[in-house]
Structures are given as structure tokens and as C-alpha cells.
Design an enzyme around this catalytic site. Structure first.
Site, PDB file in Angstrom:
ATOM      1  N   GLY A 277       2.510   7.709  11.019  1.00 18.04           N
ATOM      2  CA  GLY A 277       2.155   7.912   9.601  1.00 18.04           C
ATOM      3  C   GLY A 277       2.531   9.268   9.064  1.00 18.04           C
ATOM      4  O   GLY A 277       3.704   9.606   8.928  1.00 18.04           O
TER       5      GLY A 277
ATOM      6  N   LYS B 267       7.081   2.374  18.139  1.00 20.76           N
ATOM      7  CA  LYS B 267       7.063   3.810  17.821  1.00 20.76           C
ATOM      8  C   LYS B 267       7.446   4.628  19.058  1.00 20.76           C
ATOM      9  O   LYS B 267       8.207   5.593  18.972  1.00 20.76           O
ATOM     10  CB  LYS B 267       5.668   4.213  17.316  1.00 20.76           C
TER      11      LYS B 267
ATOM     12  N   GLU C 117      10.818   9.362   9.068  1.00 16.59           N
ATOM     13  CA  GLU C 117       9.621  10.098   9.495  1.00 16.59           C
ATOM     14  C   GLU C 117       8.370   9.235   9.440  1.00 16.59           C
ATOM     15  O   GLU C 117       7.497   9.306  10.323  1.00 16.59           O
ATOM     16  CB  GLU C 117       9.440  11.342   8.622  1.00 16.59           C
TER      17      GLU C 117
ATOM     18  N   ASP D  67       3.306  -2.555  18.061  1.00 17.23           N
ATOM     19  CA  ASP D  67       3.566  -1.505  17.064  1.00 17.23           C
ATOM     20  C   ASP D  67       3.661  -0.140  17.758  1.00 17.23           C
ATOM     21  O   ASP D  67       4.566   0.651  17.480  1.00 17.23           O
ATOM     22  CB  ASP D  67       2.438  -1.517  16.014  1.00 17.23           C
TER      23      ASP D  67
ATOM     24  N   THR E  43       0.827  -1.213   0.000  1.00 15.83           N
ATOM     25  CA  THR E  43       0.000   0.000   0.000  1.00 15.83           C
ATOM     26  C   THR E  43       0.861   1.262   0.000  1.00 15.83           C
ATOM     27  O   THR E  43       0.606   2.198  -0.756  1.00 15.83           O
ATOM     28  CB  THR E  43      -0.873   0.019   1.282  1.00 15.83           C
ATOM     29  N   VAL E  44       1.887   1.290   0.865  1.00 17.05           N
ATOM     30  CA  VAL E  44       2.704   2.502   0.989  1.00 17.05           C
ATOM     31  C   VAL E  44       3.648   2.648  -0.208  1.00 17.05           C
ATOM     32  O   VAL E  44       3.773   3.740  -0.785  1.00 17.05           O
ATOM     33  CB  VAL E  44       3.487   2.502   2.328  1.00 17.05           C
TER      34      VAL E  44
ATOM     35  N   GLU F  59      -0.731  -3.839  10.147  1.00 17.39           N
ATOM     36  CA  GLU F  59       0.533  -4.478   9.788  1.00 17.39           C
ATOM     37  C   GLU F  59       0.248  -5.806   9.088  1.00 17.39           C
ATOM     38  O   GLU F  59      -0.848  -6.353   9.203  1.00 17.39           O
ATOM     39  CB  GLU F  59       1.351  -4.763  11.058  1.00 17.39           C
TER      40      GLU F  59
HETATM   41  N1  HSE Z   1      -0.227  -0.542  11.388  1.00 17.65           N
HETATM   42  C1  HSE Z   1       0.173   0.776  11.657  1.00 17.65           C
HETATM   43  C2  HSE Z   1      -1.004   1.510  12.289  1.00 17.65           C
HETATM   44  C3  HSE Z   1       0.579   1.460  10.384  1.00 17.65           C
HETATM   45  O1  HSE Z   1      -2.126   0.991  12.256  1.00 17.65           O
HETATM   46  O2  HSE Z   1      -0.815   2.576  12.833  1.00 17.65           O
HETATM   47  C4  HSE Z   1       1.281   2.752  10.593  1.00 17.65           C
HETATM   48  O3  HSE Z   1       2.474   2.588  11.293  1.00 17.65           O
END
Ligand code: HSE
Length: 437
Positions: A136, A207, A131, A203, A14-15, A192
């Protein structure tokens, strides 16, 4: 004009596809900003035959991302493969070793190998830009590393996972089940590859570990984050929170204390009227408490193709302009070890949902166990049964709200309550934050 910056992109999910689109769509403007053209020279992904709905014939194809990373045809390597180890790690390390700059959206990689990779980048005088790895589209990395350099940061916290916030929001507004909301988030490209990293809180923890290093000038230490995810949150909890005047949010919090840095990820009940409770859907929000600015909040889409690609493209442009700096703000040799603080006394109390066998003495036993652990109860509510019929005959929901106490005390009291045999299911425990956020 300088010669074009030749970019290689590994990972066409996707990204990755959104990065191709944005670089195309904004080519002229980005060239004007950078003083050079930004050209995609080559791409790499697992399956060359897959229909991705994009014309990839213009780009050289590499089956092996590690070969692409070190290839002389590119100046900059963009890693969008994901995962802390394997191809993502090997390719990023190969690119840096060959002196190429790297852009990555990979928080798991940074949490585990960020220090070693930042050191390698510094040695090779290459850029390592990330970044897109945290929140996101939100430029929180740049904000902490550059914009707030005049500040001493006290705390950084926020909603850092779009999938979890989407699930919690949809459960509340549409009364949908957890599983239905997760499927939606996956379909929308937020989750993810392994969504257990989203809902399990890892996740967010990855971060947060990166933000902690940037905010406090410490090493990255994901193992020092206390993690609790949202998979045990039910519609019953969402409804109870609503009745009590709260919303449930998965928060990541890093706090400077006298005993070191406290890092925690957990579902939290925040007042419905608070600013953070208004953050709904895939939106993320990050707040920094710091001495000069007092409080700074950034908010925006935390996941999704183009939103995340926006941050990747911004990093590419910085590198095209020639920006080089220590990836973590300070050189790795100047980062302090992360001193892990014990979890602090929790001022806001706890929400505890028990499934209690409706027998004489049950409520008295629960209250006694709480008192033994010095926990003061603000309220006890026995509700009419909810959930499936089979359980209704046996157990009823009892909701306790405690005054400020230690998590350790709550866990200890609940272990005794479970051992007393009045409980049909594992207790649900959620922190309540009345004023902190
Ligand atoms: N899976 C992550 C989320 C994607 O839902 O925030 C962005 O890091």
C-alpha cells in the site's frame, strides 16, 4: 512550464476514487513539484451509471479501458482495475505499446506478466511504475530499487497483506470470528475483489515475488513461492499463541541461501515482544536485511483508498518530472533466473494443534510418530475441550511444541498420526519463530 501531463485512469473503486481526490486536493503542490500541471483527462470503469459519490462529468468517459490506454488524449495511463489478465493486462500492454507510461497498483499482473511488461516498457522508453502494488502506502519499491542500491540484500520479509493482519489482530483483540473480521476488512475497502486471494496467501505471494526480483536482481517467479494462508487459523490458535507468549502473523519471507532464493508465505508465531508482533490492524511492515544498512524497516498502512492512492500519486509525479528507469531496477536482460532454494531447516520449531480422541494410548502413539521422524518435542499439552459441544464428547485439543525440525518431517509424522486414527480433524501446523524476526 512544460505542457500538462494528461492522465487517464481505469478503475474507479476505492483506490481510483481516492486518486482523483488526492490529485484534486494537491493539484497546486504537485504542479510545483513536477514543473507541470497534472490533469485527469479521461476515466474508465465498468458501470457509467453507478453513483460513486464523485462528480465525474469533468472527465471524458471510456467504456473500454484498452481504448483509453491507447487514446491520444492521454500521456499517462493509470491501471486500477485489478486481476492478472483480461482488461488490466490488455490495457497496460496497449498503453506501453503506444509509448505511454503506466502506473499500476496491480500485484497479480506484475507477478504474472511483470517481466514481459517491463521489457516492453524498456523497449518503448516508457515508465512502468508500481509502488502501490506492494504494501500500500509504504515506499518499498523505491527503497529497494533506488535507496538501497549500495547494498547486497540478504533477506526481505514482512507483513504484506492488510486484510490478513486486520483479521488476525481483530480476532485477538476483540475475540471476533474469522468471518466477522473478514467482512469488516471488506467493508473498509482493504480486501481484494476476491478475498480468497488475501486469506489464501496469494496476494502476499504476488507482492513477495515482486520484492524478490527487486531485492535480488532476479526474474519474477510467483510459482516458486511456497504459500499457506490464514483461513485455517481459529480463535483457539490465537488464544493458544497468546498463552504461549506469541502472536500469529502472516509473513512473506524471501531469503538468499547458498542454494538459491527461498520464498515462502505462511502464518507464523512470533514472540509478543518482537517488533513485528506490534504491527497490528491494516498496517504492513517490510524489513530488509542488507550488508551496509544491516536492517531497515518500513511500516505504514498496507491497504485502503487514500493510503494506496498516496503511492499511486507519487509514481505519477515521478513520471511528470520525466523519471524513466528500468522498472525492475536492472534491465530485464540483466536479471538472473530465479534459482529456487529448498525450504530451509526451521530453527524455531512448530506449533501443532491436534483434535485427539481421548483414549488410552493416543498420546503415546503421537509421541512415537514424532520420534520416528526424528522430531524432538519441547512440550505436549492436553487442554480442556473447546469448540462446539458435539465435538467435545469425542475429542480434546492437544498442543505440541516441537524443537527445530524440517517441515517435511512434521508433515510426514502427522500423516502417520492421522492414519493411526486418533485424530478427529486435520492437524493445524504453525511455524514458531523465536528470534528470526
Ligand atoms: N488486499 C490487499 C491487502 C490490498 O489487504 O493488503 C493492498 O494490496
Amino acid at each position: 512550464m512544460l505542457p500538462p501531463l494528461r492522465v487517464g485512469i481505469a478503475g474507479l473503486g476505492t483506490v481510483g476514487l481516492a486518486v482523483l481526490r488526492l490529485l484534486d486536493r494537491r493539484a497546486a503542490a504537485l504542479a510545483a513539484m513536477s514543473g507541470r500541471m497534472i490533469e485527469i483527462a479521461a476515466v474508465s470503469a465498468k458501470n457509467p451509471a453507478k453513483d460513486r459519490g464523485a462528480d465525474l462529468s469533468r472527465y471524458e468517459w471510456f467504456d473500454d479501458p484498452v481504448k483509453l490506454a491507447a487514446a491520444p488524449q492521454i500521456d499517462l495511463f493509470v491501471e486500477l482495475i485489478g486481476g492478472a489478465d483480461g482488461a488490466a493486462h490488455d490495457a497496460v500492454a496497449a498503453a506501453l505499446r503506444s509509448g505511454k507510461s503506466v502506473v499500476t497498483a496491480n500485484k497479480a499482473l506484475l507477478a504474472k506478466h511483470g517481466i514481459a511488461l517491463a521489457k516492453l516498457a524498456e523497449e518503448k522508453q516508457a515508465a512502468l511504475a508500481f509502488e502501490a502494488s506492494v504494501a500500500g502506502s509504504i515506499p518499498i519499491v523505491k527503497t529497494l530499487r533506488e535507496a538501497l542500491s549500495g547494498n547486497v540484500v540478504q533477506r526481505v520479509y514482512g507483513i504484506l497483506n492488510g486484510t490478513c493482519n486486520y483479521i488476525l489482530s481483530r480476532m485477538e483483540t476483540e475475540a471476533l470470528s474469522f468471518d466477522d473480521c473478514l467482512s469488516e476488512a471488506q467493508r473498509l475497502g482493504y480486501a481484494e475483489a476476491d478475498p480468497s486471494f488475501d486469506i489464501g496467501g496469494q496476494d502476499t505471494a504476488h507482492k513477495l515475488a515482486v520484492l524478490t526480483a527487486l531485492a535480488f536482481g532476479t526474474m519474477i517467479d510467483p510459482d516458486a513461492v511456497a504459500i499457506e494462508g490464514i483461513s485455517s487459523i481459529t480463535l483457539a490458535d490465537i488464544k493458544a499463541a497468546d498463552e504461549l507468549g506469541y502472536r500469529i502473523k502472516l509473513l512473506g519471507v524471501a531469503n538468499r541461501t547458498s542454494g538459491g532464493i527461498e520464498q515462502r508465505v505462511h502464518p507464523t508465531m512470533v514472540p509478543r515482544s518482537s517488533a513485528i508482533a506490534q504491527v497490528m490492524g491494516v498496517t504492513n511492515a517490510v524489513t530488509v536485511d542488507a550488508d551496509a544498512v544491516h536492517e531497515l524497516t518500513l511500516m505504514g498502512p498496507g491497504a485502503g483508498g487514500e493510503a494506496t492512492a498516496s503511492a499511486v500519486v507519487a509514481d505519477i509525479v515521478d513520471i511528470a518530472k520525466g523519471l524513466r528507469q528500468p522498472p525492475l531496477g536492472l534491465p530485464v536482460s540483466s536479471l538472473k533466473p530465479l534459482e529456487r532454494a529448498p525450504i530451509q531447516m526451521h530453527e524455531g520449531g512448530y506449533y501443532i494443534r491436534l483434535s485427539v480422541y481421548d483414549r488410552p494410548g493416543a498420546a503415546a502413539a503421537i509421541a512415537t510418530r514424532m520420534a520416528e521422524c526424528n522430531i524432538s518435542l519441547e512440550s505436549i499439552m492436553q487442554r480442556r475441550p473447546w469448540g462446539d459441544k458435539a465435538k467435545r464428547a469425542e475429542a480434546v485439543p492437544v498442543i505440541l511444541i516441537t524443537h527445530a525440525t524440517y517441515e517435511k518431517s512434521v508433515r510426514q509424522a502427522l500423516a502417520s498420526v492421522v492414519a493411526d486414527g486418533f485424530i478427529a480433524e486435520n492437524p493445524q501446523v504453525i511455524r514458531i519463530e523465536r528470534e528470526q524476526f
